[in-house]
Write a protein that holds these residues in place. Structure first.
Motif, short mmCIF file in Angstrom:
data_model
loop_
_atom_site.label_atom_id
_atom_site.label_comp_id
_atom_site.label_asym_id
_atom_site.label_seq_id
_atom_site.Cartn_x
_atom_site.Cartn_y
_atom_site.Cartn_z
N VAL A 33 0.86 -1.18 0.00
CA VAL A 33 0.00 0.00 0.00
C VAL A 33 0.90 1.23 0.00
CG1 VAL A 33 -1.75 1.31 1.26
CG2 VAL A 33 -1.86 -1.19 1.22
N VAL A 36 -2.79 6.19 0.78
CA VAL A 36 -4.07 6.00 1.47
C VAL A 36 -4.77 7.35 1.54
CG1 VAL A 36 -5.22 5.38 3.62
CG2 VAL A 36 -3.23 4.07 2.85
N SER A 39 -10.56 6.62 4.90
CA SER A 39 -10.59 5.37 5.65
C SER A 39 -10.19 4.20 4.77
CB SER A 39 -12.00 5.15 6.20
OG SER A 39 -12.06 3.94 6.93
N ALA A 40 -9.35 3.29 5.32
CA ALA A 40 -8.88 2.13 4.56
C ALA A 40 -8.65 0.96 5.52
CB ALA A 40 -7.58 2.47 3.83
N GLY A 61 -9.61 -6.00 3.98
CA GLY A 61 -10.64 -5.45 3.11
C GLY A 61 -11.41 -6.42 2.26
N LEU A 114 -12.50 2.55 -2.50
CA LEU A 114 -13.10 1.56 -1.61
C LEU A 114 -14.60 1.83 -1.45
CD1 LEU A 114 -10.25 1.48 1.06
CD2 LEU A 114 -10.65 -0.10 -0.84
N GLN A 120 -17.07 -2.41 -0.77
CA GLN A 120 -16.45 -1.89 0.45
C GLN A 120 -17.23 -0.67 0.93
OE1 GLN A 120 -12.99 -4.53 0.43
NE2 GLN A 120 -13.80 -3.17 1.96
N CYS A 122 -15.70 1.50 3.23
CA CYS A 122 -14.73 2.37 3.92
C CYS A 122 -14.87 3.82 3.47
CB CYS A 122 -13.31 1.90 3.68
SG CYS A 122 -12.96 0.24 4.30
N SER A 125 -9.76 5.40 -0.28
CA SER A 125 -9.13 4.75 -1.43
C SER A 125 -7.69 4.41 -1.07
CB SER A 125 -9.16 5.65 -2.66
OG SER A 125 -8.35 6.80 -2.48
N VAL A 126 -7.14 3.43 -1.78
CA VAL A 126 -5.73 3.06 -1.60
C VAL A 126 -5.10 2.83 -2.97
CG1 VAL A 126 -6.15 1.96 0.64
CG2 VAL A 126 -6.19 0.57 -1.43
#
Length: 328
Positions: A33, A36, A39-40, A61, A114, A120, A122, A125-126
């Motif tokens: 990763v 970020v 939220s992840a 995730g 996400l 997802q 969250c 994003s990641v």
């Protein structure tokens, strides 16, 4: 069964998996990763390792990790086009094998929102970076003889990504590597050697040749797009000239039986003096081996680097192996 008594298997950490796969030369992807936003599931620089049939550690995730695993395996199989760094796309029809091989040597990144697409919630994003290692199959060596030169060679091969089967008929030659531990179960013998170097004590070492040659042919056919040079090596360096000759003959016989292009066959090298080399060649020709097949035998083995000490000879052999493997 009482579920409370079941102990879950501990998760293998990414760094343990990385060390193992690097040492064993197994193709793998390090997924990290690298960005970020919001939220992840995991924090920045979280990592996992993905091979074609296993994973180490987690990026969390659920669907995110599922897609990361699929993408990593597509990279290992050369199935992703590098032209779009934001999303994974299958290779177009007719894409060359060379393009696939080059693709797998590069670093690839993929952005993951996400949200609903990944199921997802969250909201962040990641971005994940994928790094491929050991995509080109590692060297595989079948070494006969556990004398001084072979022992010196093993100290070199211990530091390289390769697979080694080391064969000798004399148990005492491996005694120096034995692990004397009260924890050994059922008298199981273990050696103080890297896991990619496997000792074998066998009174009939010829039995190792045919399976090794068969494995090499299968690998050549399966990895035609990534093969750069010679991957498989048979190194003959026993204590007995007659055993050396039997091993050389058995290998040449195995080559003849394959019926394929000799350039795709494993390297065959035998330690020797110039006199021994001439004697072996003359005996093989007298036994009706063709000059073309006899020319598959490299004898004396190794590059001419000078020096006759065991380590000097081992260095010359390792240099020749690496040169052929990297197709230099």
């Amino acid at each position: 069964m009482n579920k409370s008594l079941i102990t879950p298997m501990p998760l293998t950490k990414w760094y343990d998996g990385l060390a193992q796969y690097q040492q064993q030369g197994i193709a793998h992807v390090l997924a990290t990763v690298v960005a970020v936003n919001g939220s992840a599931p995991r924090e920045l620089q979280s990592k996992m390792i993905v091979t074609l049939d296993a994973c180490c550690d987690t990026l969390g995730g659920g669907s995110l990790e599922h897609d990361v695993t699929i993408t990593a395996r597509q990279l290992l199989n050369g199935e992703i086009n590098a032209t779009d760094a934001r999303s994974a796309k299958p290779l177009k029809e007719g894409k060359s094998q060379k393009a696939q091989a080059v693709r797998r040597d590069a670093v690839y990144t993929k952005h993951y929102p996400l949200g609903a697409t990944l199921a997802q919630c969250c909201g962040g994003s990641v971005t994940v970076m994928f790094e491929c290692f050991n995509v080109t199959p590692p060297m595989s060596l079948l070494v006969f003889g556990a004398g001084h030169v072979a022992a010196a060679l093993m100290s070199i091969l211990a530091e390289l990504p390769c697979q080694v089967d080391w064969v000798d008929s004399r148990p005492e030659m491996f005694e120096r590597y034995l692990t004397h531990s009260v924890g050994n179960v059922d008298g199981q013998v273990t050696y103080q050697l890297p896991t990619h170097i496997r000792p074998h004590i066998d009174e009939d070492p010829v039995d190792f040749i045919q399976p090794f040659v068969a494995k090499s042919i299968k690998s050549v056919l399966e990895n035609a797009s990534t093969k750069k040079g010679t991957q498989y090596f048979i190194l003959v360096m026993t204590h007995d000239h007659s055993i050396d000759f039997d091993l050389v003959r058995a290998t040449l016989d195995a080559y003849v039986k394959t019926g394929i292009d000799s350039s795709s066959l494993p390297y065959l090298g035998c330690i020797s003096s110039a006199t021994k080399a001439k004697r072996f060649r003359d005996r093989l020709i007298q036994r009706d081996y063709s000059e073309q097949i006899v020319d598959k035998l490299t004898m004396p083995i190794g590059l001419n680097t000078g020096g006759k000490e065991p380590m000097a000879v081992a260095i010359s052999i390792a240099a020749q192996v690496m040169r052929l493997y990297n197709d230099l």
